[in-house]
Design a protein around this motif. Structure first.
Motif, short mmCIF file in Angstrom:
data_model
loop_
_atom_site.label_atom_id
_atom_site.label_comp_id
_atom_site.label_asym_id
_atom_site.label_seq_id
_atom_site.Cartn_x
_atom_site.Cartn_y
_atom_site.Cartn_z
N PHE A 88 0.84 -1.20 0.00
CA PHE A 88 0.00 0.00 0.00
C PHE A 88 0.88 1.25 0.00
N CYS A 93 -0.22 4.53 -2.58
CA CYS A 93 -1.56 4.80 -2.05
C CYS A 93 -1.52 5.77 -0.87
N HIS A 97 -3.96 8.67 0.72
CA HIS A 97 -4.59 7.97 1.84
C HIS A 97 -3.57 7.83 2.97
N LEU A 199 -13.54 -3.40 -3.44
CA LEU A 199 -12.37 -2.54 -3.27
C LEU A 199 -11.51 -2.55 -4.53
N THR A 200 -11.37 -3.71 -5.16
CA THR A 200 -10.58 -3.78 -6.38
C THR A 200 -11.16 -2.90 -7.47
N ILE A 203 -10.47 0.80 -6.73
CA ILE A 203 -9.09 1.21 -7.01
C ILE A 203 -8.87 1.36 -8.51
N HIS A 206 -9.83 4.62 -10.26
CA HIS A 206 -9.08 5.84 -10.00
C HIS A 206 -8.45 6.34 -11.30
N ARG A 214 -2.89 3.82 -9.52
CA ARG A 214 -3.85 2.83 -10.01
C ARG A 214 -3.16 1.83 -10.93
N PHE A 217 -1.06 -0.61 -9.02
CA PHE A 217 -1.89 -1.65 -8.40
C PHE A 217 -2.29 -2.69 -9.44
N ARG A 225 -1.59 -8.41 -4.75
CA ARG A 225 -2.87 -7.71 -4.74
C ARG A 225 -3.78 -8.24 -3.63
#
Length: 251
Positions: A88, A93, A97, A199-200, A203, A206, A214, A217, A225
């Motif tokens: 993360f 991220c 965040h 959640l996937t 993300i 984005h 993004r 990820f 992941r």
């Protein structure tokens, strides 16, 4: 922050300086009830035959209630979630965040009437955020450590998430405040309009300023992941956030 230099951390667009500001609008939009401080004393703004639907004192009680609900927390991290937290941070991220924010004061003042440019006038109630039920950890500056997983800033999230409420060419259409990830495991659906059910998916939707993160990820292998998602699933909301207000046997 707008030209008046008032920090407005609430609302998807960062349009509200306090939860009271948000509540005034939410009462009208979601409940069809007109607070006195929005429409005036003795005014039946919606023509339903009822004036003074939400009094100043009632909204103050709601503001105190909202400010003293038990906060979300992080569950103990297993080895996979710990690796996910590292990922993360590594892919970026945490640049928006942010896992924690620090305050310089543990006391939250609630005000009415509010003067956005003068945050310490007209205080009618104060809350020590280091005490239960909120109970943030104290920091060395005399404030508290808030595990918010946000930066309280607006960011351009790209064309895919853009709205059209501010005029066709307004930059604000693409801007949203960083979603607070504390409690994210229990708050689906995601994004400003609930279009993401996982959640996937959230993300991968984005864009704009978040596009590089993004893409990093998306490039993770399945194991990395899944570990990151395991970490995000550790960010939980309380099972009974108002248990201090309930009688015995109530949930």
């Amino acid at each position: 922050i707008d030209a008046d230099l008032v920090v407005r951390p609430f609302g998807r667009k960062g349009e509200f300086a306090t939860t009271r500001d948000f509540d005034v609008g939410a009462m009208q939009f979601h409940f069809g009830m007109q607070p006195v401080e929005a429409v005036g004393q003795g005014v039946d703004a919606d023509g339903d035959g009822v004036a003074d639907e939400i009094l100043v004192g009632e909204l103050s009680a709601l503001q105190i209630f909202v400010a003293t609900i038990e906060r979300p927390s992080m569950a103990p991290l297993g080895s996979a979630a710990q690796r996910g937290f590292a990922t993360f941070n590594e892919i970026g991220c945490a640049s928006c965040h942010r896992p924690i924010l620090e305050t310089r004061d543990a006391i939250l003042p609630l005000r009415y009437p509010m003067v956005p440019t003068e945050p310490r006038v007209n205080v009618y109630y104060t809350i020590d955020l280091s005490k239960s039920p909120v109970k943030f950890d104290r920091n060395a500056a005399g404030g508290v450590t808030v595990p918010l997983f946000a930066d309280l800033k607006r960011h351009d999230m790209g064309d895919a998430l853009a709205e059209s409420f501010s005029g066709a060419n307004s930059d604000r259409n693409r801007q949203f405040t960083t979603a607070r990830l504390w409690g994210v495991a229990d708050t689906a659906p995601y994004l400003h309009d609930g279009r993401a059910t996982t959640l996937t998916e959230a993300i991968l939707l984005h864009g704009g300023e978040a596009q590089p993160v993004r893409d990093r990820f998306a490039a993770l292998d399945d194991n990395n992941r899944l570990e990151m998602l395991e970490f995000l699933r550790s960010l939980r909301t309380p099972v009974s956030p108002v248990k201090d207000l309930l009688g015995s046997g109530q949930q």
